[in-house]
Design a protein around this motif. Structure first.
Motif, short mmCIF file in Angstrom:
data_model
loop_
_atom_site.label_atom_id
_atom_site.label_comp_id
_atom_site.label_asym_id
_atom_site.label_seq_id
_atom_site.Cartn_x
_atom_site.Cartn_y
_atom_site.Cartn_z
N ALA A 114 0.84 -1.21 0.00
CA ALA A 114 0.00 0.00 0.00
C ALA A 114 0.87 1.26 0.00
CB ALA A 114 -0.94 -0.01 1.20
N TYR A 115 1.97 1.23 0.74
CA TYR A 115 2.86 2.39 0.79
C TYR A 115 3.51 2.63 -0.58
CZ TYR A 115 6.28 5.70 2.54
OH TYR A 115 7.04 6.83 2.75
N THR A 123 0.92 4.20 -2.84
CA THR A 123 0.69 5.60 -2.47
C THR A 123 1.84 6.49 -2.93
OG1 THR A 123 -0.61 4.94 -0.55
CG2 THR A 123 0.29 7.17 -0.52
N GLU A 124 3.05 6.08 -2.65
CA GLU A 124 4.22 6.88 -3.04
C GLU A 124 4.33 7.00 -4.56
OE1 GLU A 124 6.56 8.65 -1.03
OE2 GLU A 124 4.80 8.32 0.24
N LEU A 164 1.89 6.86 -6.78
CA LEU A 164 0.85 7.75 -7.29
C LEU A 164 1.16 9.22 -6.99
CD1 LEU A 164 -2.38 5.72 -6.57
CD2 LEU A 164 -1.40 6.27 -8.80
N LEU A 165 1.67 9.48 -5.80
CA LEU A 165 2.04 10.85 -5.46
C LEU A 165 3.16 11.36 -6.37
CD1 LEU A 165 1.92 10.74 -1.57
CD2 LEU A 165 0.36 11.97 -3.10
N CYS A 199 11.67 3.50 -0.29
CA CYS A 199 10.30 3.57 0.24
C CYS A 199 10.16 2.67 1.46
CB CYS A 199 9.28 3.15 -0.82
SG CYS A 199 9.03 4.38 -2.11
#
Length: 110
Positions: free
Chosen positions: A21-22, A25-26, A28-29, A96
């Protein structure tokens, strides 16, 4: 399986799901940042496009491994991602995961 082993396996599963999930998220950001019209102007547009493509390529299969019917095999998805990733992509993944203290050493034994 002993109770302690079950707890360790459950923790490992939860940590791995959180690590996936991290990454999503990273990525996509970072994709949003790189794709923005006013993004980092010190990086040429074609280089930003390459970075967007690399992030999308790296993470495109990961959402499927968070599906409830596949979560128990999420380690397989991560292992595939790792095996097929370039050194630069692996470096980004390690950065990450280091940020969240995810123990990915099991991937380094290949």
């Amino acid at each position: 399986m002993r109770k302690g082993d079950m707890e360790l396996a459950r923790h490992d599963q939860e940590a791995t799901e959180a690590a996936v999930a991290y990454l999503l998220t990273e990525s996509l950001l970072m994709i949003r940042y790189l794709a923005a019209a006013d993004g980092d102007r010190t990086v040429p547009v074609n280089r930003r496009q390459e970075q967007v493509h690399a992030l999308a390529d790296l993470c495109h299969n990961l959402p499927a491994w968070l599906d409830p019917t596949r979560r128990e095999r999420i380690h397989e998805g991560i292992a595939f991602m790792w095996r097929t990733a370039s050194p630069a992509k692996r470096k980004w993944v390690r950065q990450c995961w280091d940020a969240i203290n995810y123990d990915y050493r099991w991937l380094l034994s290949d």
